[in-house]
Motif scaffolding. Sequence first.
Motif, mmCIF file in Angstrom:
data_model
loop_
_atom_site.group_PDB
_atom_site.id
_atom_site.type_symbol
_atom_site.label_atom_id
_atom_site.label_comp_id
_atom_site.label_asym_id
_atom_site.label_seq_id
_atom_site.Cartn_x
_atom_site.Cartn_y
_atom_site.Cartn_z
ATOM 1 N N PRO A 202 4.854 5.322 -8.688
ATOM 2 C CA PRO A 202 5.221 4.825 -7.355
ATOM 3 C C PRO A 202 4.103 4.070 -6.662
ATOM 4 O O PRO A 202 4.365 3.300 -5.731
ATOM 5 N N ILE A 203 2.857 4.300 -7.087
ATOM 6 C CA ILE A 203 1.727 3.587 -6.460
ATOM 7 C C ILE A 203 1.040 2.665 -7.471
ATOM 8 O O ILE A 203 -0.153 2.389 -7.378
ATOM 9 N N LEU A 204 1.840 2.187 -8.441
ATOM 10 C CA LEU A 204 1.426 1.093 -9.318
ATOM 11 C C LEU A 204 0.140 1.404 -10.099
ATOM 12 O O LEU A 204 -0.635 0.513 -10.426
ATOM 13 N N ARG A 205 -0.070 2.691 -10.372
ATOM 14 C CA ARG A 205 -1.285 3.112 -11.083
ATOM 15 C C ARG A 205 -2.559 2.593 -10.415
ATOM 16 O O ARG A 205 -3.547 2.292 -11.072
ATOM 17 N N GLY A 206 -2.475 2.472 -9.113
ATOM 18 C CA GLY A 206 -3.645 2.068 -8.346
ATOM 19 C C GLY A 206 -3.839 0.577 -8.184
ATOM 20 O O GLY A 206 -4.690 0.136 -7.405
ATOM 21 N N ASP A 207 -3.053 -0.227 -8.889
ATOM 22 C CA ASP A 207 -3.201 -1.688 -8.809
ATOM 23 C C ASP A 207 -2.288 -2.229 -7.708
ATOM 24 O O ASP A 207 -1.236 -2.811 -7.973
ATOM 25 N N MET A 208 -2.695 -2.059 -6.464
ATOM 26 C CA MET A 208 -1.828 -2.309 -5.313
ATOM 27 C C MET A 208 -2.229 -3.537 -4.496
ATOM 28 O O MET A 208 -1.744 -3.727 -3.382
ATOM 29 N N ASP A 209 -3.090 -4.368 -5.027
ATOM 30 C CA ASP A 209 -3.608 -5.514 -4.282
ATOM 31 C C ASP A 209 -2.587 -6.652 -4.283
ATOM 32 O O ASP A 209 -2.547 -7.480 -5.191
ATOM 33 N N HIS A 210 -1.732 -6.657 -3.277
ATOM 34 C CA HIS A 210 -0.708 -7.691 -3.122
ATOM 35 C C HIS A 210 -0.636 -8.048 -1.640
ATOM 36 O O HIS A 210 -0.746 -7.165 -0.778
ATOM 37 N N PRO A 211 -0.452 -9.330 -1.300
ATOM 38 C CA PRO A 211 -0.468 -9.736 0.119
ATOM 39 C C PRO A 211 0.476 -8.957 1.019
ATOM 40 O O PRO A 211 0.100 -8.582 2.135
#
Length: 287
Positions: A202-211
Motif C-alpha cells: 500500500p505504500i509502494l515499498r517506500g518509493d513514494m516520490d510522485h508530484p
Amino acid sequence: MVPGALTIQSAIRLTSGYFIPHLGFGVGYGYGGAFVDPRSATKPCVLEAFKVGYRLIDTAQVYANEAEVGQAFRESGLKREEVFLSTKIYSASHGYESTLSAVDASLNRMGLDYVDLFLIHDASSGKKRRLDTYRALLDARNLGKIKSVGVSNYGVKHLEEIKEAGFDMPVVNQIELHPFCQQKDIVSYCQEHSIAIEAYCPILRGDMDHPVINELAKQYNRDRAQILLRWSLQRGFTPLPRSSKPERIRSNAQIFDFELSEDDMEKLNALDRGKAGSISWNPVDVP
C-alpha cells in the motif's frame, strides 16, 4: 475533517461473522525491496506493532517467520481474542492432503490452536490443485483450526472457479493495491460478492516520490505513507503496511485523525496505470 469513530481498533465484519481490523501489519521481510532477515526482524517489529495498537498481523508460510509471529504474540501479553493472526499457503504446497498437513504445521510453528484467517497465497498451481487446497482449508475451518478462509492474488477467473464449484466464497482477497495499481475489475467483483479486500504494497515499498503524493503530503502536513494509507482506508480496503523501523511502524498507524477530501481522493484515483502500475509479482492472471 476528522472521521467519525474510525480508529486503529475499528474492524470490518467478514461474511464468516468474524471481524478483521481496518489496518494490518505485514511481515513479509525479504520479499521485495531491501532484504531484512525475517528471523531477527519479525519479533521486535511485531511487538512494536502491538504496542502501537495494531491487532492484525499478516504472515505466510513462505515468509519463514510464522514462529516469530507466534513468539511475539505470546510475549505481548495480549489475549488470543484480542489479535487477528493470518497466514498463507504457497502454491508449491497446494493439494488436499498437503494443505491439511500445512495447516497443522503453521499452527505448530505459531504455537496456536487456530488462526483467524488462512489464505491461499496465489493461484499458480492450476485449477484442480487450487480447488483441492480451498476445499482442505474449508474442512480445516470446520474442524476449528481456522476461523475464516480467504485467498490472495486471485483474479476474477479464480474467484469464479470457487463459486462455480459450489464452495463458500472466500471472505478476503489480498491483492496488490495502491493508486498506481487499482485492479478495478477484481475490486468490483469482490465488492459485489461481499469479499473484503486487503491491500499489500500500500505504500509502494517506500518509493513514494510522485508530484501528486508530495503535494497532498504537504497540503495535509502528513508524510507520504500516511496519505497512501488513508487513501486505502477511504477506498474500503484493509492496508497491510510493513516496516522494520519502529518510527515508521508508529507513523503508519497515525492515519485515523484526518480525512482526504473527495477531490484529493480523485487526484489519487487518477494515477491508476492498471497492471502496468504493479510493483510486485501480482500473479492475478495466471491460468
